[in-house]
Design an enzyme around this catalytic site. Structure first.
Site, PDB file in Angstrom:
ATOM      1  N   GLU A   1      -6.037 -10.624  -1.932  1.00 57.27           N
ATOM      2  CA  GLU A   1      -6.864 -10.473  -0.716  1.00 57.27           C
ATOM      3  C   GLU A   1      -8.356 -10.344  -1.062  1.00 57.27           C
ATOM      4  O   GLU A   1      -9.070  -9.545  -0.506  1.00 57.27           O
ATOM      5  CB  GLU A   1      -6.423  -9.236   0.077  1.00 57.27           C
ATOM      6  CG  GLU A   1      -4.959  -9.223   0.459  1.00 57.27           C
ATOM      7  CD  GLU A   1      -4.572  -8.003   1.263  1.00 57.27           C
ATOM      8  OE1 GLU A   1      -5.472  -7.340   1.813  1.00 57.27           O
ATOM      9  OE2 GLU A   1      -3.364  -7.701   1.359  1.00 57.27           O
TER      10      GLU A   1
ATOM     11  N   GLU B   1       0.807  -1.234   0.000  1.00 57.04           N
ATOM     12  CA  GLU B   1       0.000   0.000   0.000  1.00 57.04           C
ATOM     13  C   GLU B   1       0.833   1.274   0.000  1.00 57.04           C
ATOM     14  O   GLU B   1       0.676   2.160   0.835  1.00 57.04           O
ATOM     15  CB  GLU B   1      -0.973  -0.050   1.195  1.00 57.04           C
ATOM     16  CG  GLU B   1      -1.884  -1.282   1.122  1.00 57.04           C
ATOM     17  CD  GLU B   1      -2.836  -1.427   2.286  1.00 57.04           C
ATOM     18  OE1 GLU B   1      -2.915  -0.509   3.122  1.00 57.04           O
ATOM     19  OE2 GLU B   1      -3.499  -2.475   2.382  1.00 57.04           O
TER      20      GLU B   1
END
Ligand code: G3I
Length: 356
Positions: A264, A156
């Site tokens: 994910e 991220e």
């Protein structure tokens, strides 16, 4: 007289009831093993607390070929306040994966969201910060060398709105955003040269601006010589995005020719926390299965060499991070299986896409 063919075709059963009438009730038709029909590994996030859960372990054995530690391989678990390390939980996950013949995926070495007091105290001393940064990566990425098939080296890096990159303790300590990312990949390559090294991020399909920023970052880092050898798209899907957006991004992601990890996947039926969502559940499930089908089909369309793994962020709805905390309404169904291990509609959406 019941037509045998019709009876076998329809997953129903007859149940005696008081009036003597036979009631027709749905029966669970056995579902195909996802890992058997998919031409690539099927992964799931896990925690040590699930390893002894019979329903969970049976589902993992039947449908999955790879595990990712949900949080127990992260700095928040491993690094102690005095700079020491604890590995009891991730070692249990690694042992379980080995014993069950499951691939093990490492998540995650460096994440803006996991700042740590040990490092915050060093941001004014670049040499010490760098030495500790390298020591952390070497120790953690080296611990399961030869077993971990890939690492989310940096997680991220792109800002929430996708307009830029995140400043964080790592960029502050090492003198810049590219500096911390490049160093992380270089150190991870030294520690785990056999592992595929991923840059992982979320909302890349949901937010085209963020997806584009991520792609530009990948291009720039590769040009700078970063040993990025895999690209991770978390795919926490927003079920209200337009059809086609996922397909477009997956095609753009494939341009680098690198292995891609849907890392994910979950698909919340909730709507940006606007609870309770006013639309009927059936309509939200239809949207959910349509987006999951699109993601699975887009992944299937990749060249086999670029299909690293297709991972869901948990096995059952009750295992999901979305079913914890104050936003949980107890109704969300973001994963492949329900609490009893029954296949949710999104399981069938994925299985239909993977079936040969
Ligand atoms: O189980 C312990 C409990 O024993 C302890 O008392 C408590 C207090 O610290 O912590 C509990 O562990 C929590 C764990 O979730 C299990 O519930 C951790 O604090 C908490 O930090 C952890 O949250 C995880 C979060 O990442 C932060 O690591 C979520 O489970 C996990 O699903 C979430 O996953 C992230 C990915 O890593 C990156 N992409 C987004 C995704 C969702 O946020």
């Amino acid at each position: 007289m019941i037509d045998r063919r019709a009876f076998l075709a329809a997953p129903v059963a007859l149940a005696a009831c008081g009036s003597g009438e036979a009631a027709v009730v749905p029966i669970e038709r056995p579902v195909p093993s996802l890992k058997s029909i998919a031409p690539f590994p099927i992964g799931a996030a896990c925690m040590t607390g699930q390893l002894s859960d019979r329903v969970w372990s049976n589902l993992v054995s039947e449908h999955f070929s790879q595990l990712t530690a949900d949080w127990e391989m992260k700095m928040e678990y491993i690094l102690q306040r005095d700079g020491s390390f604890r590995f009891d939980a991730p070692d249990r996950i690694a042992a379980f994966a080995r014993d069950q013949n499951l691939r093990l995926f490492g998540h995650t070495l460096i994440w803006y969201a996991q700042s740590h007091p040990w490092f915050e105290a060093l941001t004014g001393d670049r040499a010490r910060f760098a030495a500790e940064y390298d020591r952390y990566i070497a120790t953690v990425a080296g611990r399961w060398r030869g077993q971990v098939v890939g690492w989310d080296v940096v997680n991220e890096a792109v800002s929430e709105d996708g307009q830029g990159l995140r400043d964080c303790v790592w960029s502050q300590g090492l003198g810049g955003i590219d500096a911390y990312i490049l160093r992380a990949f270089e150190q991870a390559k030294l520690a785990a040269p056999e592992a595929v090294l991923f840059l992982n991020d979320y909302n890349l399909e949901n937010n085209p601006v963020k997806g584009a920023t991520y792609l530009r970052l990948v291009e720039r880092l590769l040009k700078a010589g970063a040993p990025i050898t895999g690209l991770g798209t978390q795919s926490h899907l927003d079920i209200d995005i337009p059809a086609g957006q996922i397909t477009v991004f997956m095609r753009e992601l494939a341009q680098f020719g690198l292995p891609i990890h849907v890392s994910e996947l979950d698909a919340s039926l909730r709507d940006d926390g606007r609870l309770p969502d006013l639309r009927p559940r059936r309509q939200r499930i239809e949207r959910q299965t349509a987006r999951v089908a699109e993601l699975a089909e887009a992944f299937m369309a990749l060249p086999r060499a670029q299909q690293f793994a297709f991972t869901t962020w948990g096995v059952r709805d009750i295992d999901s991070w979305l079913r914890r905390g104050d936003k949980d309404d107890g109704q969300d169904s973001p994963l492949l299986f329900d609490a009893k291990g029954g296949a949710n509609p999104m399981f069938h959406a994925a299985a239909n896409a993977f079936a040969p």
